[in-house]
Design a protein around this motif. Structure first.
Motif, mmCIF file in Angstrom:
data_model
loop_
_atom_site.group_PDB
_atom_site.id
_atom_site.type_symbol
_atom_site.label_atom_id
_atom_site.label_comp_id
_atom_site.label_asym_id
_atom_site.label_seq_id
_atom_site.Cartn_x
_atom_site.Cartn_y
_atom_site.Cartn_z
ATOM 1 N N UNK A 12 0.958 -1.221 0.008
ATOM 2 C CA UNK A 12 -0.032 0.140 -0.034
ATOM 3 C C UNK A 12 0.916 1.304 0.039
ATOM 4 N N UNK A 13 1.973 1.431 0.791
ATOM 5 C CA UNK A 13 3.076 2.286 0.845
ATOM 6 C C UNK A 13 3.434 2.630 -0.612
ATOM 7 N N UNK A 14 3.865 1.689 -1.161
ATOM 8 C CA UNK A 14 4.682 1.836 -2.589
ATOM 9 C C UNK A 14 3.651 2.078 -3.585
ATOM 10 N N UNK A 17 2.436 5.938 -2.962
ATOM 11 C CA UNK A 17 3.574 6.907 -3.386
ATOM 12 C C UNK A 17 3.606 6.957 -4.981
ATOM 13 N N UNK A 18 3.581 5.816 -5.817
ATOM 14 C CA UNK A 18 3.802 6.142 -7.071
ATOM 15 C C UNK A 18 2.338 6.788 -7.709
ATOM 16 N N UNK A 38 -3.733 5.853 -12.108
ATOM 17 C CA UNK A 38 -3.212 7.360 -11.779
ATOM 18 C C UNK A 38 -1.826 7.290 -11.532
ATOM 19 N N UNK A 39 -1.218 8.422 -11.493
ATOM 20 C CA UNK A 39 0.081 8.304 -11.203
ATOM 21 C C UNK A 39 1.207 7.579 -12.115
ATOM 22 N N UNK A 40 2.189 7.087 -11.350
ATOM 23 C CA UNK A 40 3.135 6.295 -12.431
ATOM 24 C C UNK A 40 2.647 4.810 -12.543
ATOM 25 N N UNK A 41 3.155 4.320 -13.809
ATOM 26 C CA UNK A 41 2.903 2.872 -13.870
ATOM 27 C C UNK A 41 4.252 2.138 -13.226
ATOM 28 N N UNK A 80 10.589 9.715 -5.360
ATOM 29 C CA UNK A 80 10.874 10.971 -4.651
ATOM 30 C C UNK A 80 10.479 11.032 -3.185
ATOM 31 N N UNK A 81 10.734 9.977 -2.415
ATOM 32 C CA UNK A 81 10.741 9.789 -1.124
ATOM 33 C C UNK A 81 11.359 10.898 -0.337
ATOM 34 N N UNK A 82 10.844 11.304 0.774
ATOM 35 C CA UNK A 82 11.750 12.353 1.720
ATOM 36 C C UNK A 82 12.390 11.405 2.581
#
Length: 298
Positions: A12-14, A17-18, A38-41, A80-82
């Motif tokens: 779920x986290x990954x 984020x994408x 939605x977002x990146x593939x 682009x994780x902080x």
């Protein structure tokens, strides 16, 4: 935290984020047309991380055995994780690779040493309190008791700031940026849950909050993480009015999970008169004998 639960958290986290990144934000060409996700593939994340799509798919499913720090760094860069999110992902990977870890309550200290209380009491010009990683308030100084009188006014002991934020209507008036403090509270608990995966006390707190607050439940499912370190908090105190205070969270290395939080205000700041009134009120209350102390219990 069972292995399946950790794998679900990684997945779920990954995926979350994408989902928040567009190709443009990731520096990828946009060829137009309707996108299926939605977002990146997955393929785009794999490309950015310089790994195969098969390997990234495996990672996103929570199969992280043997993953290296270099791969985690590549993923962090691609998504682009902080720094907080990168540390959270690493904590989840450690938890997934140590499924038999014993119950871990390091973040849930239940008391403070006398010397910590003395440090708090010595901070006469600042609001100061000690809390654990579950957001239980374990010790306060005089000014903290004056500022947080509503949050400390609870049958549950020790008082818990997450319970106050989500289960006490007074919190929405007390925190002028309620949405911000709600985000920080959930993010802090989310980060702690990954850091101490066997923490049953924290799991019980999360279940309690999720079952009584739809706001908490939806924010928990967003998988955002946060460290409460420094910044400015906007209060509305019932007796002295608005206060914009600078905060710093100071970890206590000798006591795992214990943090001293301070709130200060420059003498020339706009709300300095209100802060002075809070100090005066706290002094008056400290000098006034307690009614319950004067009278015997019935």
């Amino acid at each position: 935290m069972p292995t399946d639960t950790v794998r679900d958290d990684i997945r779920t986290f990954l995926t979350s984020r994408r989902a928040r990144l567009t190709p443009q934000q990731a520096g990828l060409p946009d060829f137009g047309g309707r996108r299926q996700v939605s977002g990146l593939r997955r393929s785009e994340v794999a490309q950015l991380a310089a790994i195969s799509i098969e390997y990234y798919t495996r990672l996103e499913r929570g199969n992280v055995g043997g993953v290296s720090e270099e791969i985690l760094d590549s993923l962090a860069g691609a998504l682009q994780l902080d720094d907080v999110e990168r540390a959270h992902l690493a904590a989840l990977v450690r938890a997934a690779n140590a499924p038999n870890r014993a119950a871990d309550r390091d973040g849930g200290a239940s008391h403070v040493r006398d010397s910590i209380q003395q440090v708090l009491d010595a901070m006469t010009g600042a609001v100061a309190f000690a809390r654990n990683a579950h957001l239980d308030v374990l010790a306060t100084n005089q000014l903290a008791r004056a500022l947080y009188e509503e949050a400390l006014d609870t049958v549950e002991q020790p008082p818990n700031l997450a319970r106050f934020v989500f289960l006490d209507e007074r919190a929405r008036r007390f925190y002028r940026d309620w949405d911000g403090i709600a985000h920080d509270a959930v993010g802090s608990l989310r980060a702690e849950a990954a850091r101490t995966p066997g923490n049953t006390d924290l799991a019980d707190l999360v279940d309690e909050l999720a079952s009584h607050s739809t706001e908490f439940a939806s924010r928990w499912e967003a998988h955002d993480v946060e460290y409460y370190r420094s910044g400015q908090q906007h209060f509305h105190h019932p007796a002295v009015g608005d206060l914009d205070l600078d905060y710093d969270a100071l970890e206590v290395p000798a006591d795992q999970g214990l943090t001293i939080v301070t709130y200060t205000l420059a003498p020339t700041a706009p709300h300095a008169p209100a802060f002075l009134r809070l100090q005066q009120n706290s002094s008056t209350r400290a000098e006034t004998p307690s009614t319950s102390a004067e009278q015997p219990a019935p």
